[in-house]
Design a protein around this motif. Sequence first.
Motif, PDB file in Angstrom:
ATOM      1  N   PRO A   5       0.817  -1.221   0.000  1.00 32.36           N
ATOM      2  CA  PRO A   5       0.000   0.000   0.000  1.00 32.36           C
ATOM      3  C   PRO A   5       0.851   1.273   0.000  1.00 32.36           C
ATOM      4  O   PRO A   5       2.062   1.240   0.265  1.00 32.36           O
ATOM      5  N   LEU A   6       0.198   2.379  -0.272  1.00 26.49           N
ATOM      6  CA  LEU A   6       0.862   3.672  -0.373  1.00 26.49           C
ATOM      7  C   LEU A   6       1.747   3.958   0.830  1.00 26.49           C
ATOM      8  O   LEU A   6       2.902   4.364   0.675  1.00 26.49           O
ATOM      9  N   LYS A   7       1.225   3.750   2.037  1.00 29.96           N
ATOM     10  CA  LYS A   7       2.023   4.082   3.219  1.00 29.96           C
ATOM     11  C   LYS A   7       3.342   3.308   3.231  1.00 29.96           C
ATOM     12  O   LYS A   7       4.379   3.862   3.571  1.00 29.96           O
ATOM     13  N   GLU A  36       2.602   6.155  10.560  1.00 28.65           N
ATOM     14  CA  GLU A  36       1.840   7.122   9.768  1.00 28.65           C
ATOM     15  C   GLU A  36       0.783   6.390   8.945  1.00 28.65           C
ATOM     16  O   GLU A  36       1.085   5.360   8.333  1.00 28.65           O
ATOM     17  N   VAL A  37      -0.428   6.920   8.951  1.00 34.38           N
ATOM     18  CA  VAL A  37      -1.500   6.292   8.173  1.00 34.38           C
ATOM     19  C   VAL A  37      -2.245   7.271   7.281  1.00 34.38           C
ATOM     20  O   VAL A  37      -2.753   6.877   6.238  1.00 34.38           O
ATOM     21  N   THR A  38      -2.294   8.533   7.676  1.00 34.02           N
ATOM     22  CA  THR A  38      -3.010   9.503   6.858  1.00 34.02           C
ATOM     23  C   THR A  38      -2.044  10.131   5.855  1.00 34.02           C
ATOM     24  O   THR A  38      -0.818  10.075   6.018  1.00 34.02           O
ATOM     25  N   LYS A  43       3.078  12.945   4.578  1.00 35.97           N
ATOM     26  CA  LYS A  43       3.728  14.192   4.157  1.00 35.97           C
ATOM     27  C   LYS A  43       4.701  14.666   5.231  1.00 35.97           C
ATOM     28  O   LYS A  43       5.825  15.073   4.930  1.00 35.97           O
ATOM     29  N   LYS A  44       4.284  14.576   6.502  1.00 36.60           N
ATOM     30  CA  LYS A  44       5.176  14.970   7.603  1.00 36.60           C
ATOM     31  C   LYS A  44       6.422  14.083   7.636  1.00 36.60           C
ATOM     32  O   LYS A  44       7.524  14.561   7.874  1.00 36.60           O
ATOM     33  N   ARG A  45       6.227  12.789   7.398  1.00 39.19           N
ATOM     34  CA  ARG A  45       7.369  11.866   7.384  1.00 39.19           C
ATOM     35  C   ARG A  45       8.336  12.239   6.264  1.00 39.19           C
ATOM     36  O   ARG A  45       9.557  12.242   6.453  1.00 39.19           O
ATOM     37  N   THR A  46       7.790  12.545   5.105  1.00 41.28           N
ATOM     38  CA  THR A  46       8.620  12.948   3.977  1.00 41.28           C
ATOM     39  C   THR A  46       9.364  14.240   4.297  1.00 41.28           C
ATOM     40  O   THR A  46      10.577  14.345   4.059  1.00 41.28           O
ATOM     41  N   ASP A  47       8.658  15.209   4.862  1.00 42.47           N
ATOM     42  CA  ASP A  47       9.291  16.478   5.237  1.00 42.47           C
ATOM     43  C   ASP A  47      10.385  16.264   6.281  1.00 42.47           C
ATOM     44  O   ASP A  47      11.444  16.896   6.219  1.00 42.47           O
TER      45      ASP A  47
END
Length: 122
Positions: A5-7, A36-38, A43-47
């Motif tokens: 999945p995406l996450k 992270e699920v939302t 996005k926060k994880r990527t940042d």
Amino acid sequence: PDMLPLKNQVYIATDGAKGCGARLAGIDIPKYEDSEVTFADLKKRTDKTIAFLKGLDAKSFAGAENKQIVLKFPSTTLEFNGADYVGRFVLPNVYFHITTAYGILRNRGVALGKSDYLGGAK
């Protein structure tokens, strides 16, 4: 349908990026909880990953192209010099998971195009 999945795609891409930076800089790899699920969480994880990479001291990469990198997996061990680690392992893996995430989003109806994938290339 047969992809993670995406996450998980985001987890793997960010883990690959932060792991690469840390290994080549000779520091500990930051640990993320993979909770992270939302989309906002992802996005926060990527940042957070981008901020970590930008915060690395460029001087710590001196000679990193020749650094010995050993990755141990349950079924195999991979050994690289720093240049091959980046070019033959990290970049292909990160691009694969970013591209897969992009495909998942498009498959779910998110209006994305090539310019979105390329980011700041304007």
